[in-house]
Design an enzyme around this catalytic site. Structure first.
Site, short mmCIF file in Angstrom:
data_model
loop_
_atom_site.label_atom_id
_atom_site.label_comp_id
_atom_site.label_asym_id
_atom_site.label_seq_id
_atom_site.Cartn_x
_atom_site.Cartn_y
_atom_site.Cartn_z
NE ARG A 103 -3.83 0.70 1.96
CZ ARG A 103 -5.03 0.79 2.53
NH1 ARG A 103 -5.21 1.49 3.62
NH2 ARG A 103 -6.05 0.17 2.00
CG HIS A 130 -8.45 0.24 -2.75
ND1 HIS A 130 -7.66 -0.85 -2.43
CD2 HIS A 130 -9.08 0.59 -1.59
CE1 HIS A 130 -7.81 -1.13 -1.14
NE2 HIS A 130 -8.67 -0.28 -0.61
CD GLN A 133 -12.89 -1.92 -0.41
OE1 GLN A 133 -12.07 -1.87 0.49
NE2 GLN A 133 -14.08 -2.48 -0.23
CG ASP A 222 -13.54 6.44 -0.79
OD1 ASP A 222 -13.53 6.30 0.45
OD2 ASP A 222 -12.52 6.36 -1.50
CB CYS A 262 -13.96 1.14 0.25
SG CYS A 262 -13.27 2.81 0.41
NE ARG A 290 -9.90 -5.17 0.53
CZ ARG A 290 -9.19 -4.15 1.01
NH1 ARG A 290 -9.79 -3.11 1.56
NH2 ARG A 290 -7.87 -4.13 0.91
N1 NVA Z 1 -9.95 6.79 -1.24
C1 NVA Z 1 -9.55 6.35 0.08
C2 NVA Z 1 -9.77 4.89 0.24
C3 NVA Z 1 -9.42 4.34 1.60
C4 NVA Z 1 -9.59 2.85 1.70
C5 NVA Z 1 -8.08 6.70 0.30
O1 NVA Z 1 -7.28 6.51 -0.62
O2 NVA Z 1 -7.74 7.17 1.39
N1 CP Z 2 -11.09 -0.10 2.62
C1 CP Z 2 -9.80 -0.13 3.03
O1 CP Z 2 -8.88 -0.34 2.26
O2 CP Z 2 -9.65 0.06 4.37
P1 CP Z 2 -8.29 0.27 5.16
O3 CP Z 2 -7.75 1.62 4.79
O4 CP Z 2 -8.71 0.20 6.62
O5 CP Z 2 -7.34 -0.82 4.80
#
Ligand code: NVA
Ligand code: CP
Length: 303
Positions: A103, A130, A133, A222, A262, A290
């Site tokens: 990540r 992502h 997800q 989101d 998500c 997930r």
């Molecule tokens: N769009 C959000 C998703 C978090 C799972 C981010 O990138 O922070």
């Molecule tokens: N939806 C998701 O990726 O959650 P986290 O940021 O908690 O991993």
């Protein structure tokens, strides 16, 4: 099948369908207590350069259920944070581990990591995509709606990593997706161009959330400020006023629509408390899935 899982555009419809089918099978096995140690004795590194709850826990638990070991590497604790080149880290990690989940920020980071890694690299979220997800979300849609074909999907909010990945999914799998976002918060232009060329007419764009959600089967939103955009929170709150997925918007969709997020959610911003807690919400199933889809992805790619 691609060697890595970096973006949905590396996969065909048939390949994504087979991952979804395996996820359903692994979910059934886990519920019934049937062993499925497909990664017996394997180690998967879980590298995080951003915070996480679901991704960290679902990958770590998932590897364990497959008989392997997940190695959690939190933000700021490896030499990557001190500037060790990605290509050096990738070559070293691949000597120890059987698979690597990352990540991070730029999509180019996971791409470079994959170029230099001899083992499968899985994208656990970048600024651009992502994919794990959206696969979990698709598994949830299949469970709740019997399939994704012929359904109308709606996105209300930021043209962010989630929106970009939904756009790719719509183009590859062939479903209708309507996105509503304020001017200045468009999805990635290259992703949109690619998807519109691949599946003309499937993706519609508007600034009016009511148009996007009208008669939709699947509603999605989101956060307005993603990880790395925290300093823009106040500006974004103003830009996104009117884009809260609340009861008045849900009422314009099909009565049996499902509402997805998500997580983590900011109640009262992009989604109202009554909608996320309401009868159309499937957010806990999404979070659970997930675990299952990532087990399918790891079991398929990790050798
Ligand atoms: N769009 C959000 C998703 C978090 C799972 C981010 O990138 O922070
Ligand atoms: N939806 C998701 O990726 O959650 P986290 O940021 O908690 O991993």
């Amino acid at each position: 099948m691609a060697r890595h899982f970096l973006a949905l555009h590396d996969y065909t419809k048939e390949e994504l369908d087979s991952l979804l089918a395996l996820a359903a099978d692994l979910k059934a096995k886990q519920k019934q207590g049937i062993p499925h140690r497909l990664l017996d004795g394997k180690t998967v590194a879980l590298i995080f350069e951003k915070a996480s709850t679901r991704t960290r826990v679902s990958f770590e638990v998932g590897v364990f259920q497959l008989g392997g070991h997940g190695l959690f590497i939190p933000p700021g604790t490896s030499q990557m944070g001190r500037g060790e080149p990605i290509k050096d880290t990738a070559r070293v990690m691949a000597r120890y581990c059987d698979g690597i989940m990352i990540r991070t920020y730029g999509q180019e980071i996971v791409e470079e990591f994959a170029r230099y890694s001899d083992v499968a690299v899985i994208n656990g979220l970048t600024d651009l995509f992502h994919p794990c997800q959206i696969m979990a979300d698709l598994q949830t849609v299949i469970e709740r709606k019997g399939g994704y074909g012929g359904r109308k999907f709606a996105w209300v909010g930021d043209g962010n990593n989630m929106a970009n990945t939904w756009i790719e999914a719509a183009a590859i799998l062939g479903f209708d997706l309507a996105l509503a976002y304020p001017v200045g918060y468009e999805p990635d232009a290259a992703v949109l161009n690619w998807a519109q060329a691949k599946a003309p007419g499937r993706i519609t764009l508007t600034t009016d959330p009511r148009l996007a959600v009208k008669d939709a089967d699947v509603l999605n939103t989101d956060v307005w400020a993603s990880m790395g955009q925290e300093s823009e929170q106040n500006v974004r709150e103003q830009a996104f006023a009117g884009y809260c997925l609340d009861d008045s918007l849900v009422q314009l969709a099909r009565p049996d629509c499902i509402v997805m997020h998500c997580l983590p959610a900011h109640r009262g911003e992009e989604i109202s408390d009554s909608v996320i807690e309401g009868r159309n919400s499937v957010v806990w199933d999404e979070a659970e899935n997930r675990l299952h889809i990532q087990k399918a992805i790891m079991a398929t790619l990790i050798r």
